[in-house]
Design a protein around this motif. Structure first.
Motif, PDB file in Angstrom:
ATOM      1  N   ILE A 271     -33.536 -26.498 -19.798  1.00 15.00           N
ATOM      2  CA  ILE A 271     -33.287 -25.556 -20.893  1.00 15.00           C
ATOM      3  C   ILE A 271     -31.834 -25.086 -20.932  1.00 15.00           C
ATOM      4  O   ILE A 271     -31.496 -24.177 -21.686  1.00 15.00           O
ATOM      5  CB  ILE A 271     -34.230 -24.332 -20.794  1.00 15.00           C
ATOM      6  CG1 ILE A 271     -33.985 -23.543 -19.502  1.00 15.00           C
ATOM      7  CG2 ILE A 271     -35.681 -24.774 -20.899  1.00 15.00           C
ATOM      8  CD1 ILE A 271     -34.819 -22.276 -19.394  1.00 15.00           C
ATOM      9  N   ASP A 273     -27.589 -25.935 -21.343  1.00 18.67           N
ATOM     10  CA  ASP A 273     -26.566 -26.830 -21.867  1.00 18.67           C
ATOM     11  C   ASP A 273     -25.667 -27.257 -20.715  1.00 18.67           C
ATOM     12  O   ASP A 273     -25.146 -26.414 -19.970  1.00 18.67           O
ATOM     13  CB  ASP A 273     -25.750 -26.114 -22.941  1.00 18.67           C
ATOM     14  CG  ASP A 273     -24.558 -26.936 -23.390  1.00 18.67           C
ATOM     15  OD1 ASP A 273     -24.763 -28.027 -23.925  1.00 18.67           O
ATOM     16  OD2 ASP A 273     -23.414 -26.471 -23.160  1.00 18.67           O
ATOM     17  N   ASN A 280     -29.872 -24.075 -24.081  1.00 21.59           N
ATOM     18  CA  ASN A 280     -29.676 -25.066 -25.138  1.00 21.59           C
ATOM     19  C   ASN A 280     -30.395 -24.637 -26.420  1.00 21.59           C
ATOM     20  O   ASN A 280     -31.110 -23.624 -26.440  1.00 21.59           O
ATOM     21  CB  ASN A 280     -30.113 -26.457 -24.689  1.00 21.59           C
ATOM     22  CG  ASN A 280     -31.580 -26.510 -24.258  1.00 21.59           C
ATOM     23  OD1 ASN A 280     -32.414 -25.747 -24.749  1.00 21.59           O
ATOM     24  ND2 ASN A 280     -31.893 -27.394 -23.328  1.00 21.59           N
ATOM     25  N   LYS A 281     -30.224 -25.434 -27.474  1.00 26.09           N
ATOM     26  CA  LYS A 281     -30.748 -25.046 -28.785  1.00 26.09           C
ATOM     27  C   LYS A 281     -32.271 -24.979 -28.798  1.00 26.09           C
ATOM     28  O   LYS A 281     -32.855 -24.033 -29.353  1.00 26.09           O
ATOM     29  CB  LYS A 281     -30.264 -26.030 -29.852  1.00 26.09           C
ATOM     30  CG  LYS A 281     -30.736 -25.664 -31.262  1.00 26.09           C
ATOM     31  CD  LYS A 281     -30.219 -26.633 -32.305  1.00 26.09           C
ATOM     32  CE  LYS A 281     -30.715 -26.237 -33.698  1.00 26.09           C
ATOM     33  NZ  LYS A 281     -30.230 -27.170 -34.740  1.00 26.09           N
ATOM     34  N   ASN A 282     -32.933 -25.973 -28.195  1.00 26.30           N
ATOM     35  CA  ASN A 282     -34.398 -25.987 -28.221  1.00 26.30           C
ATOM     36  C   ASN A 282     -34.980 -24.723 -27.606  1.00 26.30           C
ATOM     37  O   ASN A 282     -35.909 -24.114 -28.150  1.00 26.30           O
ATOM     38  CB  ASN A 282     -34.920 -27.220 -27.486  1.00 26.30           C
ATOM     39  CG  ASN A 282     -34.682 -28.494 -28.267  1.00 26.30           C
ATOM     40  OD1 ASN A 282     -34.467 -28.461 -29.479  1.00 26.30           O
ATOM     41  ND2 ASN A 282     -34.694 -29.622 -27.581  1.00 26.30           N
ATOM     42  N   TYR A 283     -34.431 -24.333 -26.466  1.00 25.65           N
ATOM     43  CA  TYR A 283     -34.948 -23.141 -25.805  1.00 25.65           C
ATOM     44  C   TYR A 283     -34.648 -21.892 -26.633  1.00 25.65           C
ATOM     45  O   TYR A 283     -35.492 -20.999 -26.764  1.00 25.65           O
ATOM     46  CB  TYR A 283     -34.337 -22.995 -24.409  1.00 25.65           C
ATOM     47  CG  TYR A 283     -34.835 -21.766 -23.669  1.00 25.65           C
ATOM     48  CD1 TYR A 283     -36.108 -21.730 -23.116  1.00 25.65           C
ATOM     49  CD2 TYR A 283     -34.034 -20.625 -23.546  1.00 25.65           C
ATOM     50  CE1 TYR A 283     -36.577 -20.613 -22.451  1.00 25.65           C
ATOM     51  CE2 TYR A 283     -34.494 -19.492 -22.881  1.00 25.65           C
ATOM     52  CZ  TYR A 283     -35.761 -19.501 -22.343  1.00 25.65           C
ATOM     53  OH  TYR A 283     -36.228 -18.384 -21.693  1.00 25.65           O
ATOM     54  N   VAL A 285     -34.271 -21.625 -29.904  1.00 25.30           N
ATOM     55  CA  VAL A 285     -35.163 -21.573 -31.079  1.00 25.30           C
ATOM     56  C   VAL A 285     -36.553 -21.102 -30.662  1.00 25.30           C
ATOM     57  O   VAL A 285     -37.211 -20.333 -31.379  1.00 25.30           O
ATOM     58  CB  VAL A 285     -35.224 -22.942 -31.773  1.00 25.30           C
ATOM     59  CG1 VAL A 285     -36.327 -22.974 -32.831  1.00 25.30           C
ATOM     60  CG2 VAL A 285     -33.884 -23.278 -32.404  1.00 25.30           C
ATOM     61  N   GLU A 286     -36.988 -21.542 -29.482  1.00 22.72           N
ATOM     62  CA  GLU A 286     -38.283 -21.098 -28.969  1.00 22.72           C
ATOM     63  C   GLU A 286     -38.295 -19.591 -28.745  1.00 22.72           C
ATOM     64  O   GLU A 286     -39.240 -18.888 -29.135  1.00 22.72           O
ATOM     65  CB  GLU A 286     -38.581 -21.833 -27.663  1.00 22.72           C
ATOM     66  CG  GLU A 286     -39.913 -21.469 -27.026  1.00 22.72           C
ATOM     67  CD  GLU A 286     -40.116 -22.149 -25.685  1.00 22.72           C
ATOM     68  OE1 GLU A 286     -40.862 -21.596 -24.858  1.00 22.72           O
ATOM     69  OE2 GLU A 286     -39.510 -23.215 -25.467  1.00 22.72           O
ATOM     70  N   ILE A 348     -25.674 -24.077 -29.532  1.00 22.15           N
ATOM     71  CA  ILE A 348     -26.627 -24.729 -30.424  1.00 22.15           C
ATOM     72  C   ILE A 348     -26.039 -25.915 -31.180  1.00 22.15           C
ATOM     73  O   ILE A 348     -26.754 -26.606 -31.895  1.00 22.15           O
ATOM     74  CB  ILE A 348     -27.233 -23.707 -31.414  1.00 22.15           C
ATOM     75  CG1 ILE A 348     -26.147 -23.035 -32.240  1.00 22.15           C
ATOM     76  CG2 ILE A 348     -28.063 -22.678 -30.672  1.00 22.15           C
ATOM     77  CD1 ILE A 348     -26.688 -22.118 -33.308  1.00 22.15           C
TER      78      ILE A 348
END
Length: 699
Positions: A271, A273, A280-283, A285-286, A348
């Motif tokens: 999670i 970068d 990171n972006k995925n985490y 956004v979650e 992101i």
């Protein structure tokens, strides 16, 4: 070019005169709403109408003779219907207004205040749609809860629900782990009893830190205590849940082995970068999604920032990709220094960061954003051959119970960041997102530009949907439908596009001629293969007013080597009524050279048969809402049967769209419909590929 029947506003009117009703309908349609309306003049007619049709809103004049608005409300309530009633008297009396609101009227506005009345109608319909959606969502929620309960019971992971620190539910795996036979033995027992004394201090500190609201995804590494006095290392994770209609915390426990510790470390790396060690972006956004959900459930709030490094592409070209990473690392380090406990910071994209501050007031967030901007402005990044002095643009949006989904919230913050460098500004500042009318106007201009470009570059796409003749005619029939590719690869219905955006009449005429030109070319190729085929082509109101269209159509058909009876030109009822003289003239010109005409979305006017008396039309396609209502409300069939009877009495061929099931076909067949169209037959296709030989003419 049609609009979804979901957007058709069903309006029931009780007005002093027919002219009053038509005036109101015209105002609503001018505001962009497709409208199907009916007037009634007595309580009996009113009750018959609300039994037969699902109306979206009722507008009544409380001074109408023989009508008592209180009885109207009683009639709606007796049938347990959700239909807002708006009163529109000539003059609003304060006492009447107060009495009406107390008795359940949705609102009252003077009939002459037409713009306000239209806005109130639109507001009530929007709120009705929301209530309808909520009812559907509640059903889906109950179904989801049942599925979740089954999954919990069958899960091998020990899971419990905790409310105010006490157990309220536990699955079988949890009971077995701690040596209990049933949930009843565990109910009311503090979760603290499952934690060994040596870890209770850490657990208490954790709960105190979050004041009972445990953040989803947070994991604690503790020592568990079993009833026999033995201890074991465990991992405790938390998430929000609902139990017995109350918010609680879901607790999941795993025994920790040495490999699990390693897995936890790997999960942390996943999670992060790699360049900045921010999330990171995925985490992100979650976590943003969780914050939005929490805002809805608990009325909490957060602040979201989108941070863009100004001119990063220029920096990358000047120093190279590897050296530009040093700039990104320096900005990320500065961002980390300004973030405080519980803030979430992430990279992101190549040059953009996100910063979420839970529970921060907008003023405080702006102050902290300004402090970051000032700090970055004074930042010097020494590279091998030069020194870079980066600046940033910060866009801010608030996360509340009114926030959209995570992707759209990020887009709002991104738009705000872009606004920093608009006009004469060059970035290095902050901007708070505000949904402004000016932005909407820009979007409308952008929509017209995109459509004009699609016409110029031939990016528009034609689809064909078959119409099945139930009365034995041999010719094949298709309706030509227009689509415009969107940026994300999807396709927009050009009919929806033209009706929802402020497109000029000139461009609408160009689009119509583009469709005619390309559709007739394709039809010509199809007919040369031996097919006896006709197509319906839709026209906008702008083309009806085009004096040169009739002559141009004949030239286009001659160029395509088509007989004049191969094409049927179709207009909407609304356009035909609004432009009655041009519609009448156009149909006369078409019939003079053997070209047939049709009307679509028919039956929405107060007196729909007036149009058929004034304009010579060959085919009549009823509004799709009539067909769709057949399955949901059998009583609506009486209205449809009468409408079709009047159409057939005048010698017109009828078309029923939106036919989605065999039961609808059965009902419509009994009413004598000539053609059916819809997904039950076939959805729109890229070519004229339907096999009409499979159809048993006559039903």
């Amino acid at each position: 070019m049609s609009v979804s029947t979901r957007d058709t506003l069903h309006l029931l009117l009780l007005t002093q005169t027919q002219n009053d009703a038509e005036q109101l309908i015209s105002l609503i349609r001018n505001s962009g709403s497709a409208t199907r309306a009916q007037t009634v003049t007595s309580h009996q007619q009113f009750e018959d109408s609300i039994r037969a049709t699902r109306w979206d809103v009722i507008v009544a004049d409380p001074e109408l003779d023989g009508i008592d608005f209180s009885e109207l409300i009683n009639q709606v309530n007796r049938l347990n219907l959700d239909i807002p009633l708006i009163l529109a008297p000539r003059k609003v009396e304060p006492m009447l207004h107060e009495t009406a609101l107390l008795r359940g009227v949705a609102g009252m506005v003077a009939f002459e205040e037409s713009n306000t009345l239209v806005l109130m109608i639109q507001r009530e319909v929007q709120q009705l749609r929301v209530r309808q959606d909520i009812r559907v969502l509640q059903i889906r929620l109950r179904e989801a809860e049942k599925r979740c309960r089954l999954l919990l019971e069958s899960s091998r992971d020990p899971i419990a629900y905790v409310h105010d620190g006490m157990h309220v539910y536990a699955n079988q795996a949890y009971l077995e782990m701690f040596g209990y036979d049933s949930v009843e033995e565990l109910e009311g027992m503090p979760v603290m009893d499952m934690v060994a004394a040596e870890s209770q201090g850490d657990f208490k500190a954790f709960l105190k830190e979050y004041q009972g609201v445990v953040p989803e995804g947070r994991v604690l590494h503790l020592t568990g205590a079993l009833p026999d006095g033995s201890h074991f290392p465990m991992q405790m994770s938390f998430s929000e849940a609902m139990y017995a209609d109350e918010t609680c915390t879901q607790l999941q426990i795993k025994r920790e082995e040495s490999t699990q510790v390693l897995e936890a470390e790997l999960d942390e790396l996943r999670i992060r970068d790699a360049t900045t060690n921010l999330y990171n972006k995925n985490y992100f956004v979650e976590r943003l999604t969780r914050a939005i959900d929490q805002a809805v459930l608990e009325k909490s709030y957060s602040t979201l920032m989108y941070i863009s490094v100004d001119g990063f592409d220029n920096i990358k070209r000047a120093v190279g990709i590897q050296q530009s990473d040093e700039v990104i690392r320096a900005v990320a380090a500065c961002l980390s220094e300004h973030a405080i406990q519980y803030d979430i910071t992430a990279r992101i994209s190549d040059e953009a960061f996100a910063w979420m501050m839970p529970g921060r007031q907008p003023e405080e967030a702006q102050q902290r954003a300004q402090a970051l901007v000032d700090a970055i402005a004074g930042l010097l990044v020494d590279l091998e051959q030069q020194t870079i002095r980066p600046t940033i643009s910060v866009g801010i949006t608030l996360i509340t119970d009114n926030s959209p989904a995570a992707a759209e919230a990020l887009q709002q913050a991104h738009n705000a960041a872009e606004a920093v460098s608009e006009g004469d500004r060059t970035g290095n500042g902050i901007h708070l997102y505000m949904p402004e009318d000016e932005h909407q106007e820009q979007e409308l201009r952008k929509a017209e530009d995109e459509l004009a470009e699609a016409v110029r570059t031939n990016r528009l796409k034609l689809l064909f949907q078959p119409l099945i003749n139930l009365r034995g005619e041999d010719a094949e029939h298709y309706e030509v439908l227009l689509r415009m590719p969107d940026k994300d690869g999807s396709e927009i219905s050009a009919g929806d596009f033209l009706l929802s955006a402020d497109i000029s009449d000139e461009l609408k005429r160009k689009v119509d001629r583009w469709v005619i030109l390309h559709a007739t070319k394709l039809l010509s190729v199809h007919q040369r293969k031996g097919n006896q085929t006709r197509i319906f082509i839709n026209l906008t109101g702008a083309s009806l007013r085009d004096d040169g269209l009739a002559g141009w159509v004949q030239v286009a058909l001659k160029a395509a080597e088509l007989k004049h009876d191969s094409v049927i030109f179709q207009m909407t009822e609304e356009d035909a009524v609004r432009h009655i003289a041009p519609a009448k003239r156009f149909c006369y010109q078409m019939h003079a050279v053997g070209i047939r005409t049709a009307v679509s979305r028919f039956g929405c006017e107060l007196s729909p048969m007036d149009l058929l008396e004034k304009v010579d039309l060959d085919y009549v396609k009823i509004d799709g809402s009539f067909t769709q209502e057949l399955e949901n409300n059998p009583q609506s069939g009486k209205v449809l049967k009468q409408l079709l009877g009047d159409i057939h009495e005048r010698g017109k061929k009828s078309i029923a769209p939106f036919v989605e099931s065999a039961s609808a076909v059965s009902s419509i067949w009994q009413y004598g419909v000539h053609f059916i169209q819809g997904y039950y037959v076939q959805g729109p296709q890229a070519g004229m590929t339907y096999d009409f030989s499979d159809e048993d003419a006559g039903g």
